[in-house]
Scaffold this motif. Structure first.
Motif, PDB file in Angstrom:
ATOM      1  N   SER A 312       0.418  -1.265  -0.221  1.00 47.02           N
ATOM      2  CA  SER A 312      -0.152  -0.240   0.032  1.00 47.02           C
ATOM      3  C   SER A 312       0.843   1.357   0.359  1.00 47.02           C
ATOM      4  CB  SER A 312      -1.126  -0.233   1.689  1.00 47.02           C
ATOM      5  OG  SER A 312      -1.503  -1.190   1.343  1.00 47.02           O
ATOM      6  N   CYS A 313       2.001   1.653   0.541  1.00 48.67           N
ATOM      7  CA  CYS A 313       3.088   2.508   0.599  1.00 48.67           C
ATOM      8  C   CYS A 313       3.226   3.186  -0.594  1.00 48.67           C
ATOM      9  CB  CYS A 313       4.037   1.956   1.642  1.00 48.67           C
ATOM     10  SG  CYS A 313       5.052   3.002   2.088  1.00 48.67           S
ATOM     11  N   GLY A 314       3.034   4.312  -0.374  1.00 51.03           N
ATOM     12  CA  GLY A 314       3.415   5.663  -1.519  1.00 51.03           C
ATOM     13  C   GLY A 314       4.861   5.550  -1.236  1.00 51.03           C
ATOM     14  N   ARG A 315       5.553   4.794  -0.185  1.00 52.29           N
ATOM     15  CA  ARG A 315       6.855   5.468  -0.464  1.00 52.29           C
ATOM     16  C   ARG A 315       7.880   4.218  -0.465  1.00 52.29           C
ATOM     17  NH1 ARG A 315       5.479   9.375   3.425  1.00 52.29           N
ATOM     18  NH2 ARG A 315       4.376  11.389   2.750  1.00 52.29           N
ATOM     19  N   PHE A 316       7.022   2.666  -0.925  1.00 52.80           N
ATOM     20  CA  PHE A 316       7.865   1.590  -0.843  1.00 52.80           C
ATOM     21  C   PHE A 316       9.148   1.041  -1.788  1.00 52.80           C
ATOM     22  CE2 PHE A 316       6.944  -2.893  -2.067  1.00 52.80           C
ATOM     23  CZ  PHE A 316       6.759  -3.385  -0.040  1.00 52.80           C
ATOM     24  N   ARG A 317       9.640   2.380  -2.431  1.00 50.54           N
ATOM     25  CA  ARG A 317      10.634   2.527  -2.837  1.00 50.54           C
ATOM     26  C   ARG A 317      12.535   3.068  -1.933  1.00 50.54           C
ATOM     27  NH1 ARG A 317      11.734   3.639  -9.032  1.00 50.54           N
ATOM     28  NH2 ARG A 317      10.405   1.414  -9.652  1.00 50.54           N
ATOM     29  N   THR A 318      11.204   4.281  -1.695  1.00 48.70           N
ATOM     30  CA  THR A 318      12.240   5.052  -1.022  1.00 48.70           C
ATOM     31  C   THR A 318      12.586   4.278   0.690  1.00 48.70           C
ATOM     32  OG1 THR A 318      10.821   6.682  -1.195  1.00 48.70           O
ATOM     33  CG2 THR A 318      11.866   7.082   0.709  1.00 48.70           C
ATOM     34  N   TYR A 319      12.010   3.320   1.197  1.00 47.29           N
ATOM     35  CA  TYR A 319      12.280   2.339   2.477  1.00 47.29           C
ATOM     36  C   TYR A 319      13.011   1.151   2.040  1.00 47.29           C
ATOM     37  CZ  TYR A 319      10.581   7.011   5.418  1.00 47.29           C
ATOM     38  OH  TYR A 319      10.872   7.940   5.470  1.00 47.29           O
ATOM     39  N   ASN A 320      13.402   1.287   1.471  1.00 44.76           N
ATOM     40  CA  ASN A 320      14.201   0.117   0.605  1.00 44.76           C
ATOM     41  C   ASN A 320      12.920  -1.662   0.135  1.00 44.76           C
ATOM     42  OD1 ASN A 320      15.805  -2.120  -0.937  1.00 44.76           O
ATOM     43  ND2 ASN A 320      17.142  -2.603   1.511  1.00 44.76           N
ATOM     44  N   ARG A 321      11.708  -0.998  -0.363  1.00 43.48           N
ATOM     45  CA  ARG A 321      10.371  -2.349  -0.723  1.00 43.48           C
ATOM     46  C   ARG A 321       9.527  -2.936   1.252  1.00 43.48           C
ATOM     47  NH1 ARG A 321      12.530  -6.068  -4.708  1.00 43.48           N
ATOM     48  NH2 ARG A 321      13.558  -4.397  -6.717  1.00 43.48           N
ATOM     49  N   THR A 322       9.842  -1.983   1.602  1.00 42.90           N
ATOM     50  CA  THR A 322       8.735  -1.842   3.748  1.00 42.90           C
ATOM     51  C   THR A 322       8.185  -0.564   3.372  1.00 42.90           C
ATOM     52  OG1 THR A 322      11.465  -2.612   4.110  1.00 42.90           O
ATOM     53  CG2 THR A 322       9.553  -2.266   5.704  1.00 42.90           C
ATOM     54  N   HIS A 323       7.111  -1.156   3.889  1.00 38.26           N
ATOM     55  CA  HIS A 323       6.158   0.382   4.510  1.00 38.26           C
ATOM     56  C   HIS A 323       6.466   1.049   5.415  1.00 38.26           C
ATOM     57  CE1 HIS A 323       3.237  -2.698   2.995  1.00 38.26           C
ATOM     58  NE2 HIS A 323       2.327  -2.072   2.207  1.00 38.26           N
ATOM     59  N   CYS A 324       6.458   1.881   4.922  1.00 37.31           N
ATOM     60  CA  CYS A 324       7.426   3.513   6.001  1.00 37.31           C
ATOM     61  C   CYS A 324       6.225   3.527   6.557  1.00 37.31           C
ATOM     62  CB  CYS A 324       7.256   4.626   5.706  1.00 37.31           C
ATOM     63  SG  CYS A 324       5.284   5.185   4.974  1.00 37.31           S
ATOM     64  N   GLY A 325       4.605   3.472   7.382  1.00 37.26           N
ATOM     65  CA  GLY A 325       3.802   3.222   7.647  1.00 37.26           C
ATOM     66  C   GLY A 325       3.457   4.751   8.545  1.00 37.26           C
ATOM     67  N   ARG A 326       4.228   5.833   7.678  1.00 35.92           N
ATOM     68  CA  ARG A 326       3.224   7.248   7.930  1.00 35.92           C
ATOM     69  C   ARG A 326       2.733   8.366   6.863  1.00 35.92           C
ATOM     70  NH1 ARG A 326       6.036  11.523   6.795  1.00 35.92           N
ATOM     71  NH2 ARG A 326       5.648  12.488   9.009  1.00 35.92           N
ATOM     72  N   CYS A 327       2.686   7.274   5.456  1.00 29.80           N
ATOM     73  CA  CYS A 327       2.197   8.453   4.381  1.00 29.80           C
ATOM     74  C   CYS A 327       0.744   7.618   4.390  1.00 29.80           C
ATOM     75  CB  CYS A 327       3.068   7.086   3.185  1.00 29.80           C
ATOM     76  SG  CYS A 327       2.471   5.910   2.649  1.00 29.80           S
ATOM     77  N   VAL A 328       0.083   8.703   4.077  1.00 26.21           N
ATOM     78  CA  VAL A 328      -1.332   8.785   3.875  1.00 26.21           C
ATOM     79  C   VAL A 328      -1.614   7.561   3.056  1.00 26.21           C
ATOM     80  CG1 VAL A 328      -4.121   9.253   2.970  1.00 26.21           C
ATOM     81  CG2 VAL A 328      -2.064  11.031   3.620  1.00 26.21           C
ATOM     82  N   PRO A 329      -2.128   7.077   2.373  1.00 17.48           N
ATOM     83  CA  PRO A 329      -1.683   5.424   1.977  1.00 17.48           C
ATOM     84  C   PRO A 329      -1.336   4.668   3.253  1.00 17.48           C
ATOM     85  CG  PRO A 329      -1.450   5.942  -0.207  1.00 17.48           C
ATOM     86  CD  PRO A 329      -0.549   7.143   1.152  1.00 17.48           C
TER      87      PRO A 329
END
Length: 421
Positions: A312-329
């Motif tokens: 679901s993460c909008g920054r999945f690539r930014t965090y090395n294919r891990t959900h950030c947990g704090r973006c809106v998605p």
């Protein structure tokens, strides 16, 4: 003004005007400064038995041309750093069919990207592939991204006895996941996975508001293989994200994505009907939150097994294919899991709690969600929504109001649980 030409190699002008960009369909021009769209794809489709109607094929070429333009046209060069003025010359196989829809398409693109578009339709397109056509056994098309909503959409269709043909847009992080879900739900022959294959030299615009058009192009192309006279294309997205109300006053217009907005989908449907492309677009969950989708899913055992694996993460690539947990998605995802009564969230998040996540890079999405929740709580849901429901027919506004109210409630429960409120 940004000027872009999309054409076949044979019709590429010998010289481009100063500042003009050009792309060639399905074959490289082997010329400096000229990009390529979906190299070798035309031949691949022919070999696989595709024989779309000229109207459907031109829709594919149009969507890919918009995607290429969206990627090469930098917003930073515009006067306000966001809104672009674009002139796009689109090579088509049958351009005369498209001229009556020019203004409506320009408005549709403005809704999607927030830019001012001028469209020019030319006969410089590529004819449709003429493969040895055979129909497929599936009875509908469903978009499959690798996300939670699209998984639930597939699970529900199969549980209802439908036989969906799944369509995915290749994504490095999700390609294997897409194939796994499609095989699980429909078998190995029930999935098309394509990329727009746009390549060019120079900087790429990261906002990509037009990228979703490639998804719709792929869905229309896949639908051309089905036996039904007017197959349905299911777009499984929860209602809160469909409407995507601005969380704070600054997040308006194209600053909030309009990819699955009901207004955009209705305009797209009108264009498809007008062009003679017989498909029916359907937003089956437009009146459901993500949490409601999870609770009402018709295959709870499979959802329990797969839900935490989805992306679901909008920054999945930014965090090395891990959900950030704090973006809106991610917050909507966590809130949905919190509302789900049949399972638990085993997703790994970089920030499993919103408290303290403000030290990360990126926009302060938790603060935006908190302000939205407080506005709805203190001043009422209608004050928060503002004009967000102006698009909806009067008869449907109560249902949209309900899904957005319930969505805010799910987010409030998340923020309260994390002690951010």
């Amino acid at each position: 003004m940004i000027k872009v030409i999309c054409t076949s190699v044979a019709r590429l002008p010998a010289q481009l005007a100063e500042g003009e960009r050009a792309f060639t369909y399905f074959k490289s021009a082997k010329r400096d400064g000229v990009g390529t769209i979906a190299k070798s794809w035309h031949g691949s489709l022919k070999r696989k038995g595709f024989r779309p109607s000229p109207a459907a094929w031109d829709f594919v070429q149009f969507c890919l041309a918009v995607c290429a333009t969206d990627l090469c046209a930098m917003r930073s060069t515009s006067a306000d750093g966001w809104t672009r003025t674009i002139e796009l010359s689109v090579g088509l196989h049958e351009p005369l069919r498209w001229n009556p829809w020019k203004e409506q398409l320009e408005q549709l693109l403005k809704v999607l990207t927030g830019d001012y578009w001028t469209l020019i339709f030319t006969d410089a397109g590529v004819p449709p592939p003429l493969g040895r056509f055979t129909t497929k056994d599936q009875d509908c098309v469903s978009l499959l991204s690798g996300g939670l909503d699209s998984l639930i959409g597939g699970l529900d269709l199969v549980a209802q006895g439908r036989h969906p043909l799944f369509v995915s847009q290749l994504a490095h992080e999700d390609s294997e996941r897409q194939r796994h879900y499609a095989t699980l739900l429909g078998g190995a022959d029930a999935h098309y996975q394509w990329s727009h294959g746009i390549s060019f030299k120079g900087p790429r615009e990261p906002s990509t508001r037009g990228r979703s058009l490639a998804f719709y192009a792929f869905a229309v192309l896949a639908a051309s293989r089905l036996r039904a006279a007017r197959p349905t294309i299911y777009i499984p997205e929860n209602g809160f994200i469909c409407v995507n109300p601005p969380l704070v006053p600054g997040r308006v217009s194209s600053l909030s994505t309009r990819t699955t907005h009901p207004l955009f989908i209705s305009k797209l449907q009108q264009v498809l009907d007008g062009l003679g492309i017989a498909v029916q677009l359907d937003l089956p969950y437009r009146f459901r939150t993500k949490g409601q989708m999870m609770n009402e899913c018709l295959d709870q055992p499979r959802l329990q097994a797969l839900a935490s694996d989805t992306t679901s993460c909008g920054r999945f690539r930014t965090y090395n294919r891990t959900h950030c947990g704090r973006c809106v998605p991610c917050m909507i995802r966590r809130a949905a899991f919190g509302a789900w009564t049949s399972g638990a969230d085993a997703t790994r998040y970089v920030f499993p709690n919103l408290v303290g996540s403000d030290k990360s890079s990126g926009p302060d999405d938790p603060m935006a969600v908190a302000l939205a929740v407080l506005t709805a709580r203190d001043r009422g849901i209608d004050r928060f929504l503002g004009a967000s429901l102006a698009f909806a027919p009067i008869t449907e506004r109560p249902q949209y109001r309900s899904v957005l109210t319930n969505g805010i409630d799910e987010l409030e429960a998340l923020l309260t649980g994390d002690r951010l409120l």
